[in-house]
Write a protein that holds these residues in place. Structure first.
Motif, mmCIF file in Angstrom:
data_model
loop_
_atom_site.group_PDB
_atom_site.id
_atom_site.type_symbol
_atom_site.label_atom_id
_atom_site.label_comp_id
_atom_site.label_asym_id
_atom_site.label_seq_id
_atom_site.Cartn_x
_atom_site.Cartn_y
_atom_site.Cartn_z
ATOM 1 N N PRO A 333 14.548 66.674 -11.627
ATOM 2 C CA PRO A 333 13.135 67.001 -11.381
ATOM 3 C C PRO A 333 12.197 65.868 -11.781
ATOM 4 N N LEU A 334 11.497 65.336 -10.804
ATOM 5 C CA LEU A 334 10.736 64.106 -10.972
ATOM 6 C C LEU A 334 9.611 64.250 -11.984
ATOM 7 N N ASN A 335 9.033 65.444 -12.060
ATOM 8 C CA ASN A 335 7.885 65.611 -12.948
ATOM 9 C C ASN A 335 8.270 65.564 -14.421
ATOM 10 N N LEU A 336 9.503 65.953 -14.754
ATOM 11 C CA LEU A 336 9.956 65.905 -16.139
ATOM 12 C C LEU A 336 10.838 64.702 -16.421
ATOM 13 N N ALA A 337 11.681 64.320 -15.473
ATOM 14 C CA ALA A 337 12.528 63.147 -15.675
ATOM 15 C C ALA A 337 11.687 61.873 -15.706
ATOM 16 N N GLY A 338 10.594 61.864 -14.919
ATOM 17 C CA GLY A 338 9.769 60.664 -14.830
ATOM 18 C C GLY A 338 8.465 60.744 -15.576
ATOM 19 N N ALA A 339 8.126 61.910 -16.111
ATOM 20 C CA ALA A 339 6.844 62.071 -16.817
ATOM 21 C C ALA A 339 6.989 63.195 -17.840
ATOM 22 N N ASP A 340 5.897 63.865 -18.146
ATOM 23 C CA ASP A 340 5.885 64.888 -19.200
ATOM 24 C C ASP A 340 5.790 66.307 -18.658
ATOM 25 N N GLY A 341 6.116 66.499 -17.385
ATOM 26 C CA GLY A 341 6.120 67.848 -16.839
ATOM 27 C C GLY A 341 4.743 68.344 -16.467
ATOM 28 N N ASN A 342 4.656 69.635 -16.213
ATOM 29 C CA ASN A 342 3.392 70.232 -15.797
ATOM 30 C C ASN A 342 2.314 70.071 -16.869
ATOM 31 N N PRO A 343 1.046 70.051 -16.466
ATOM 32 C CA PRO A 343 -0.038 69.918 -17.446
ATOM 33 C C PRO A 343 0.063 70.959 -18.552
ATOM 34 N N ILE A 344 -0.385 70.580 -19.735
ATOM 35 C CA ILE A 344 -0.250 71.436 -20.912
ATOM 36 C C ILE A 344 -0.898 72.795 -20.683
ATOM 37 N N GLU A 345 -2.113 72.804 -20.137
ATOM 38 C CA GLU A 345 -2.816 74.075 -19.950
ATOM 39 C C GLU A 345 -2.066 74.989 -18.978
ATOM 40 N N ILE A 346 -1.465 74.385 -17.946
ATOM 41 C CA ILE A 346 -0.722 75.174 -16.971
ATOM 42 C C ILE A 346 0.509 75.811 -17.611
ATOM 43 N N MET A 347 1.214 75.057 -18.441
ATOM 44 C CA MET A 347 2.392 75.607 -19.106
ATOM 45 C C MET A 347 2.004 76.581 -20.223
ATOM 46 N N ASP A 348 0.805 76.471 -20.731
ATOM 47 C CA ASP A 348 0.319 77.488 -21.670
ATOM 48 C C ASP A 348 0.306 78.844 -20.969
ATOM 49 N N LEU A 349 -0.136 78.848 -19.722
ATOM 50 C CA LEU A 349 -0.128 80.074 -18.919
ATOM 51 C C LEU A 349 1.303 80.514 -18.604
ATOM 52 N N GLY A 350 2.128 79.580 -18.102
ATOM 53 C CA GLY A 350 3.480 79.932 -17.692
ATOM 54 C C GLY A 350 4.335 80.436 -18.838
ATOM 55 N N LEU A 351 4.243 79.788 -19.989
ATOM 56 C CA LEU A 351 5.027 80.224 -21.139
ATOM 57 C C LEU A 351 4.443 81.497 -21.753
ATOM 58 N N GLY A 352 3.144 81.703 -21.540
ATOM 59 C CA GLY A 352 2.561 82.986 -21.935
ATOM 60 C C GLY A 352 3.171 84.138 -21.141
ATOM 61 N N LEU A 353 3.392 83.925 -19.853
ATOM 62 C CA LEU A 353 4.075 84.932 -19.037
ATOM 63 C C LEU A 353 5.486 85.198 -19.560
ATOM 64 N N GLN A 354 6.182 84.141 -19.937
ATOM 65 C CA GLN A 354 7.516 84.297 -20.510
ATOM 66 C C GLN A 354 7.460 85.157 -21.775
ATOM 67 N N SER A 355 6.512 84.852 -22.654
ATOM 68 C CA SER A 355 6.416 85.567 -23.929
ATOM 69 C C SER A 355 6.080 87.040 -23.729
ATOM 70 N N TYR A 356 5.098 87.311 -22.906
ATOM 71 C CA TYR A 356 4.701 88.702 -22.672
ATOM 72 C C TYR A 356 5.832 89.495 -22.013
ATOM 73 N N SER A 357 6.570 88.845 -21.104
ATOM 74 C CA SER A 357 7.677 89.534 -20.444
ATOM 75 C C SER A 357 8.819 89.803 -21.429
ATOM 76 N N ALA A 358 9.087 88.853 -22.312
ATOM 77 C CA ALA A 358 10.094 89.071 -23.345
ATOM 78 C C ALA A 358 9.673 90.211 -24.273
ATOM 79 N N TYR A 359 8.399 90.232 -24.619
ATOM 80 C CA TYR A 359 7.852 91.303 -25.470
ATOM 81 C C TYR A 359 8.063 92.665 -24.801
ATOM 82 N N ARG A 360 7.832 92.739 -23.485
ATOM 83 C CA ARG A 360 8.002 93.984 -22.752
ATOM 84 C C ARG A 360 9.465 94.438 -22.757
ATOM 85 N N ILE A 361 10.383 93.501 -22.603
ATOM 86 C CA ILE A 361 11.800 93.867 -22.625
ATOM 87 C C ILE A 361 12.177 94.465 -23.977
ATOM 88 N N VAL A 362 11.684 93.853 -25.048
ATOM 89 C CA VAL A 362 12.062 94.293 -26.390
ATOM 90 C C VAL A 362 11.385 95.602 -26.772
#
Length: 392
Positions: A333-362
């Protein structure tokens, strides 16, 4: 189990770099604090397959702070940041399995090691954990899983994998699609291309193969910097959308000979193969922004060559006698292999979805069904509101 990483001595450097990211991810910071206060993962063992980089690192801190007995973290191929891996491996209650140059065979060995342990929760990226559990059949099942990517969902469907536990597909969230995929991936892939090649984008003919949310974002950003953008997609509806967005569309065999740069972003394998070599323009640049490098059949293309040379970090020249091509970062993946991945604010949202979904499972497993399903609507609404507040 001991961590398998590149260099433990980089832990201090990795810890220092984390500060920049912690200060710029308010959604994840808030969720991490909730996890800490409620000890939501107390008694749980969690397996995570994710890109090992600082944004992920901050999110992982929340799982540990939330009381997890142990976290097994597997990296994705070609995207591991050595200092982040070292920092996380220095913490308690975590095993990190990921090196910068890991092969697919290494990755499969890590999965076998993890499946020797009873895992309560899978937080997956590319369906590595879910598919390994299905194939190895270790005699236990997790209570639930998240799957981050479109590639992972397609692989689960292709393998006809049916699970007795729920799988929350993060990529089916409209937030993931319209913000992380279309906005974040578009910016980060162009960033990775520019950092790797140091080339001017304007004036180049760039072929984007795949026009889903990610592909449309990548095409838009290249076009915005002055590239002539060509688009191919199997779906005529997506081709029509690309045409109406101002891109040149056509059949793949018509577009490849015109392209100075080809970027794949499809979620499926063998999109570009050795069969396309006669169509390539001399000195064409190949890159991939899909989750797996296998969108470009690098092995077959290299086997058809007469010489391969490393001309710059992240760039190989593959020659065929009458012509050559340049491959970026082994098609990882060019965005991570060649740089630092998605913008920080965008991944704040994406990882927030991960956290809330994990919370729901538990905490609300009874509200979910076995098998794949989208992120619940109330989670999308909650994360949207938190993200809006963070931008004020």
């Amino acid at each position: 189990m001991n961590s398998i990483i590149d260099d433990h001595s980089l832990a201090s450097a990795g810890a220092v770099r984390m500060h920049w990211f912690r200060e710029r991810m308010p959604v994840v910071a808030g969720v991490n604090q909730t996890f800490k206060e409620q000890q939501i993962f107390k008694g749980k063992t969690i397996a995570v397959c994710m890109h090992i980089e600082p944004k992920t690192g901050f999110w992982i801190e929340g799982l540990l702070g939330g009381g997890a007995d142990h976290v097994y973290l597997l990296g994705c191929l070609g995207t591991t940041k050595k200092d982040t891996a070292a920092y996380l491996a220095s913490l308690e209650h975590i095993t990190v399995l990921g090196k910068e140059g890991d092969t697919y065979e290494d990755h499969k060995e890590y999965l076998k090691l993890v499946m020797e342990h009873k895992i309560d929760l899978f937080l997956d990226n590319g369906a590595s954990l879910i598919l390994a559990h299905h194939e190895l059949n270790p005699g236990w099942s997790p209570m639930g899983a998240n799957e981050e990517t479109r590639s992972g969902k397609l692989l689960i469907e292709k393998g006809q994998v049916e699970t007795a536990y729920p799988i929350v597909v993060i990529d089916d969230s409209p937030l993931k699609q319209i913000l992380e995929n279309a906005v974040g991936v578009g910016q980060s892939v162009v960033d990775g291309f520019m950092r790797t090649t140091s080339l001017l984008v304007g004036g180049k003919k760039v072929l984007i193969v795949g026009y889903g949310y990610c592909g449309s974002g990548v095409a838009k950003k290249f076009r915005g910097l002055g590239a002539t953008t060509l688009v191919y997609d199997l779906n005529p509806v997506y081709q029509l959308k690309a045409k109406s967005d101002g891109h040149i569309v056509g059949e793949l065999q018509e577009l490849i000979p015109q392209a100075d740069v080809i970027i794949t972003v499809t979620g499926v394998f063998d999109v570009i193969t050795e069969q396309h070599i006669p169509l390539f323009k001399d000195k064409v640049i190949l890159g991939n922004s899909g989750h797996y490098s296998f969108e470009i059949n690098v092995k077959a293309i290299k086997q058809a060559s007469i010489s391969i040379d490393q001309v710059k970090e992240g760039i190989e020249r593959i020659s065929f006698g009458e012509k050559s091509l340049y491959l970026l970062h082994q098609a990882n993946p060019l965005n991570l292999a060649g740089a630092d991945g998605n913008p920080i604010e965008i991944m704040d949202l994406g990882l927030g979805l991960q956290s809330y979904s994990a919370y729901r499972i538990v905490t609300g497993l009874e509200t979910l069904q076995p098998g794949m399903q989208p992120v619940p609507d109330d989670i999308n609404e909650s994360i949207s509101q938190l993200f809006i507040e963070s931008l004020k």
